[in-house]
Write a protein that holds these residues in place. Structure first.
Motif, short mmCIF file in Angstrom:
data_model
loop_
_atom_site.label_atom_id
_atom_site.label_comp_id
_atom_site.label_asym_id
_atom_site.label_seq_id
_atom_site.Cartn_x
_atom_site.Cartn_y
_atom_site.Cartn_z
N ASP A 106 73.18 85.98 41.10
CA ASP A 106 74.27 85.38 40.59
C ASP A 106 75.37 84.21 41.52
N ARG A 129 78.92 81.84 42.86
CA ARG A 129 79.32 81.73 42.16
C ARG A 129 81.03 80.90 42.67
N SER A 182 78.30 80.91 47.42
CA SER A 182 78.68 82.58 47.62
C SER A 182 77.33 82.93 46.67
N ASP A 183 76.68 83.79 47.45
CA ASP A 183 75.76 84.55 46.33
C ASP A 183 75.92 85.73 45.54
N THR A 184 76.66 86.18 44.86
CA THR A 184 77.67 87.12 44.78
C THR A 184 76.92 88.97 44.52
N ARG A 185 75.88 88.08 43.29
CA ARG A 185 75.56 89.61 43.99
C ARG A 185 74.63 90.36 44.60
N HIS A 214 75.34 95.00 44.31
CA HIS A 214 76.97 95.41 44.64
C HIS A 214 76.86 96.88 44.86
N TYR A 245 80.32 91.24 53.02
CA TYR A 245 81.09 91.24 51.88
C TYR A 245 80.80 91.71 50.84
N SER A 293 80.94 91.01 46.55
CA SER A 293 80.78 90.31 45.09
C SER A 293 81.86 88.57 46.34
N PRO A 294 81.43 88.34 46.98
CA PRO A 294 82.07 86.87 47.37
C PRO A 294 82.21 85.57 46.37
N HIS A 295 83.20 85.95 45.90
CA HIS A 295 83.51 84.59 44.95
C HIS A 295 83.72 83.44 44.97
N ASP A 340 86.57 86.84 49.16
CA ASP A 340 85.52 88.57 48.93
C ASP A 340 86.11 89.66 47.73
#
Length: 198
Positions: free
Chosen positions: A8, A10, A23-26, A51, A66, A68-70, A85
């Protein structure tokens, strides 16, 4: 490489025309893609938890954590990146030399009304994206509170603050957002003024 995997992603930004930062969110990590070799490297964060709330600050890139970095943005001609973040409700600052990660804006507490003030005491709902503006300001979106905030760098005469743009910015925001059905109305608020984009 074909073996590299993301979970994921973002946010993405170009770093000195040599790398992409993602930024690799998950996975709660920041990844680097070499534009010459296509090699993918995790430069900060971890990939072993999905998560899970994570926060490690004022430390090295490798030890930074971090939630959930977006969004991610990099000012022109700088070696520093800024990461939205989202889970930690902060804007984080990353630097390869010297090697560090630190909080740039936000306390980590949920700000249901977007509390303005010095950047390190200001509060956000969560920060979804960021962009550079001029040489000393960063624009961040706070979708929880349906607004856009401006984070200013410290100067010799003022501390880092989050402020409403001066009135001449209003037509700019109105031009970009007024006719978009995909975006909620944006309110820019501090103790003295309010600009609402219908």
């Amino acid at each position: 490489p074909p073996t590299a995997r993301f979970h994921d992603p973002r946010g993405i930004a170009v770093f000195h025309a040599e790398f992409l930062l993602v930024s690799d969110t998950r996975s709660g990590s920041i990844r680097r893609i070499d534009l010459t070799t296509s090699a993918v490297t995790t430069i900060s964060g971890r990939q072993d938890t999905i998560h899970a709330p994570a926060f490690a600050d004022r430390t090295t890139l490798q030890l930074g954590r971090y939630s959930s970095p977006h969004g991610i943005c990099i000012p022109d001609h700088e070696d520093t990146a800024y990461v939205a973040d989202a889970g930690n409700k902060m804007l984080r600052q990353l630097s390869p030399a010297p090697d560090f990660v630190q909080r740039f804006a936000g306390t980590g507490a949920m700000g249901n009304q977007s509390i303005d003030g010095p950047a390190l005491t200001a509060q956000f709902g969560h920060i979804a994206s960021c962009a550079t503006m001029f040489t000393d300001r960063y624009v961040v979106s706070d979708p929880t509170n349906n607004n856009v905030r401006i984070v200013m760098r410290p100067t010799a005469t003022a501390t880092e603050t989050i402020q409403v743009p001066p009135p001449f910015y209003a037509p700019l925001f109105r031009f970009f957002f007024a006719n978009s059905s995909a975006l909620s109305p944006i309110a820019l608020v501090n103790n003295e003024s309010k600009v609402t984009v219908p």
